[in-house]
Motif scaffolding. Structure first.
Motif, PDB file in Angstrom:
ATOM      1  N   LEU A  30       0.804  -1.220   0.000  1.00  0.00           N
ATOM      2  CA  LEU A  30       0.000   0.000   0.000  1.00  0.00           C
ATOM      3  C   LEU A  30       0.838   1.273   0.000  1.00  0.00           C
ATOM      4  N   GLN A  31       2.142   1.168  -0.205  1.00  0.00           N
ATOM      5  CA  GLN A  31       3.050   2.313  -0.088  1.00  0.00           C
ATOM      6  C   GLN A  31       2.719   3.445  -1.036  1.00  0.00           C
ATOM      7  N   SER A  32       2.193   3.127  -2.224  1.00  0.00           N
ATOM      8  CA  SER A  32       1.900   4.173  -3.207  1.00  0.00           C
ATOM      9  C   SER A  32       0.467   4.689  -3.106  1.00  0.00           C
ATOM     10  N   GLU A  33      -0.288   4.180  -2.128  1.00  0.00           N
ATOM     11  CA  GLU A  33      -1.697   4.551  -1.987  1.00  0.00           C
ATOM     12  C   GLU A  33      -1.891   5.583  -0.872  1.00  0.00           C
ATOM     13  N   ILE A  43       9.227   3.299   7.296  1.00  0.00           N
ATOM     14  CA  ILE A  43      10.530   3.951   7.428  1.00  0.00           C
ATOM     15  C   ILE A  43      11.617   2.913   7.679  1.00  0.00           C
ATOM     16  N   ALA A  44      11.337   1.947   8.541  1.00  0.00           N
ATOM     17  CA  ALA A  44      12.328   0.914   8.857  1.00  0.00           C
ATOM     18  C   ALA A  44      11.616  -0.365   9.273  1.00  0.00           C
ATOM     19  N   TYR A  45      12.318  -1.492   9.124  1.00  0.00           N
ATOM     20  CA  TYR A  45      11.740  -2.804   9.448  1.00  0.00           C
ATOM     21  C   TYR A  45      12.889  -3.747   9.774  1.00  0.00           C
ATOM     22  N   GLY A  46      12.711  -4.590  10.790  1.00  0.00           N
ATOM     23  CA  GLY A  46      13.785  -5.507  11.117  1.00  0.00           C
ATOM     24  C   GLY A  46      13.455  -6.425  12.281  1.00  0.00           C
ATOM     25  N   GLU A  47      14.488  -7.039  12.826  1.00  0.00           N
ATOM     26  CA  GLU A  47      14.359  -8.041  13.887  1.00  0.00           C
ATOM     27  C   GLU A  47      15.032  -7.543  15.155  1.00  0.00           C
ATOM     28  N   LYS A  74      -8.982  -3.982  -3.752  1.00  0.00           N
ATOM     29  CA  LYS A  74      -8.256  -4.115  -5.022  1.00  0.00           C
ATOM     30  C   LYS A  74      -6.865  -4.719  -4.819  1.00  0.00           C
ATOM     31  N   HIS A  75      -6.322  -4.555  -3.618  1.00  0.00           N
ATOM     32  CA  HIS A  75      -5.031  -5.188  -3.293  1.00  0.00           C
ATOM     33  C   HIS A  75      -5.226  -6.549  -2.614  1.00  0.00           C
TER      34      HIS A  75
END
Length: 635
Positions: A410-413, A420-424, A473-474
């Motif tokens: 959904l980043q472009s919606e 911004i960030a994602y991890g473990e 739609k997604h």
């Protein structure tokens, strides 16, 4: 062994007494039968205490409305209370008025049968389990199950008169009577300054009794406590004891006074002290240390000897240096994964100067929410922290991975936060940082008088349907579209919305996704999940703050779109388009809004409503500017 139950026949169904008692005799062991008389002028107050637990989710006004209906339908005359024992209880899950619960079906199913004898509805009350029996007996007769059986040792099926109001309705005789009620009905503990209890109410320099409780509404209704301040976040109450209005502070789970997980642990691990409960030794020390160094601008001198004493009891050494105290708190909170939290009660001080010594407090930002959800044997944990321009979420990896998967799509919606960030973090937990979205939840948004207009509701529903269409739609089903996960703000007289929290989202049609029992609460339908249906429930909720029935019409329309409609995506999108075409406000709705304005003396708003929307919007802004200037000149 068997368990005890209580059954009540309210006055409007008193004609069923003989049938019900004879039926109970044929299945259970009758211990005692009373004909109970409450003062008619205090009947509502009696009901308020008696139903405090089952109705604790209601606010004061909602609860009063429920009690009035109860009194009108079930009567306010003398009623029959039957106390009996089931020697062969059978526990199964049933959908009760308070949700799904494990109940003794021997009694529960018989209660439903008795209710079907009339069209009244809830004219028969019966306890579902032994905990509820213990609570009911304490409230009605000031005796828990053990004390009741000690007093009434022989089975007796004769009807005995009992003339006394529920405990505490007209005030408590002494504080011991109050604690007897609390000990048998609610999880609570006295947090501190309890040394003088029960002989005296308060310690010098500390003007009230600080209680931590499981639920603020529950203890307020149960004890007939009076709230001194109108603000919902305030906790200052008084309870009438021996003719005096004794001050209490009701801290409760989820109020951020302490971390919610820590608050739960304090209650679960509490210990008995004289006739009341206090925190166990470890929680007693660290909760007072936290109170002294985080919730006070300066440490009260009378806390120091207590902290030294409490530390010694758990084989620690207390150092009154703020840096040492905060370091000790860091270690304790880290050990149990608790957090520093800013209280919802704005009157509680939050000592950021002392917290500068902490290496733990602001590592991800400031904690604003946390939750734990159990599914079978697994626990899914979530914490959300607020930074200056973003939110940082740590959670069980399953939830973080779901959040990342769907937000990436959904980043472009519009209407959704950006990653911004994602991890473990470790083997169990992950993290995701997302952009900060403006807005507040729709219930709070529409509580504001300036937003109680039809065009705002129309705009809100339109924007939400656009966002839901994007999800469809997604191929995304949010499943947890409750008001807390919707952020609404005003943008040039219209609503701007953002949808957050995709940890429990799924692909449409996924039948194998993990699903907590309580997911979506009352915002999801019985047979499945539909984001459009959830929006319909939210739209209906908004009616409480509005003067028309417009949104109820829309709410009913939206609730017709169920999980079944998600089986055909193209038809679902067309159905949403049809709903959008029906949204424009009708003349009938407009007249209803004008009537609302006139009845509430909003003359200026009535005049504005006659104008085209854009003109009215500019006029309102001009009026607000002039009004503000006038107030400044007066001051």
């Amino acid at each position: 062994m068997g368990i005890f139950h209580i059954l009540i026949i309210w006055s409007n169904s008193i004609d069923k007494t003989d049938f019900i008692i004879n039926d109970l005799k044929s299945h259970f062991e009758i211990r005692k039968i009373f004909k109970v008389h409450w003062d008619k002028n205090l009947f509502l107050e009696n009901l308020k205490t008696f139903y405090a637990h089952s109705q604790k989710h209601l606010n004061k006004d909602e609860y009063h409305h429920v009690l009035l209906n109860k009194k009108n339908t079930c009567g306010d005359g003398d009623f029959i209370a039957v106390i009996f024992k089931d020697n062969n209880p059978l526990f199964e899950t049933r959908i009760t008025s308070s949700g799904t619960a494990l109940v003794n079906v021997n009694v529960y199913d018989r209660k439903i049968k008795y209710r079907e004898l009339s069209n009244i509805g809830y004219d028969i009350h019966a306890s579902n389990d032994e905990w509820e029996t213990n609570k009911d007996l304490t409230v009605l007769f000031e005796l828990n199950i053990t004390d009741f059986c000690n007093k009434y040792t022989v089975n007796d099926d004769r009807i005995e008169k009992y003339t006394k109001n529920a405990i505490g309705v007209d005030g408590f005789e002494n504080i011991q009577q109050l604690f007897y009620l609390l000990n048998n009905t609610i999880q609570y503990c006295v947090l501190r300054n309890f040394e003088c209890l029960p002989s005296e109410y308060t310690v010098e320099g500390h003007g009230d009794i600080d209680l931590l409780v499981e639920n603020k509404n529950y203890i307020s209704y149960l004890t007939q406590a009076k709230q001194i301040n109108d603000e919902p976040y305030r906790v200052y109450h008084t309870i009438k004891i021996n003719g005096d209005n004794v001050p209490f502070d009701f801290r409760h789970i989820g109020d951020n006074y302490y971390d919610a997980l820590w608050e739960s642990n304090i209650l679960e691990s509490r210990k008995k002290e004289k006739c009341f409960y206090i925190p166990n030794s470890e929680n007693l020390y660290f909760s007072l240390l936290y109170h002294a160094y985080v919730q006070k601008p300066i440490v009260k001198q009378d806390y120091l000897p207590k902290l030294k004493q409490y530390a010694k009891a758990i084989e620690l050494t207390f150092n009154d240096n703020p840096e040492c105290a905060i370091s000790s708190l860091d270690a304790f909170l880290m050990q149990y994964r608790y957090e520093y939290t800013r209280p919802l009660d704005k009157t509680v001080f939050y000592n950021c100067d002392n917290l500068k010594f902490s290496k733990y407090a602001f590592r991800f930002g400031e904690l604003i929410s946390r939750s734990e959800v159990r599914v079978d044997d697994c626990v899914y944990k979530t914490k959300v922290y607020q930074k200056e321009n973003s939110y940082f979420k740590t959670a069980t990896k399953y939830l973080i991975d779901r959040e990342y998967k769907y937000l990436t799509e959904l980043q472009s919606e519009p209407h959704f936060p950006k990653i911004i960030a994602y991890g473990e973090l470790d083997a169990e937990f992950g993290f995701i940082e997302i952009s900060k979205c403006e807005g507040i939840n729709p219930i709070e948004f529409f509580k504001q008088p300036t937003h109680q207009h039809l065009h705002y509701i129309k705009s809100f529903v339109e924007e939400m349907l656009k966002a839901i269409t994007i999800l469809i739609k997604h191929n995304i089903l949010h499943r947890d579209l409750i008001p807390q996960n919707i952020l609404v703000s005003e943008n040039e007289g219209k609503c701007s919305i953002n949808i957050i929290d995709f940890g429990w989202a799924v692909d449409i049609g996924d039948k194998n996704a993990i699903t907590p029992i309580e997911l979506g609460g009352r915002y999801h339908e019985k047979n499945g999940y539909s984001d459009v249906y959830s929006l319909g429930v939210a739209a209906t909720d908004i009616e409480k703050f509005h003067g028309t029935r417009y949104e109820c019409r829309v709410g009913n329309l939206l609730r017709q779109t169920t999980s079944h409609n998600y089986n055909d995506i193209q038809s679902l999108i067309k159905k949403i388009e049809q709903i959008q075409q029906q949204l424009p406000i009708t003349l009938k709705d407009k007249l209803s809004e004008w009537k609302f304005f006139v009845q509430n003396r909003y003359r200026k708003e009535f005049l504005f409503s006659l104008l085209p929307f854009q003109v009215a919007y500019k006029c309102r802004k001009l009026w607000q500017s002039v009004h503000k200037s006038h107030l400044l000149s007066q001051s």
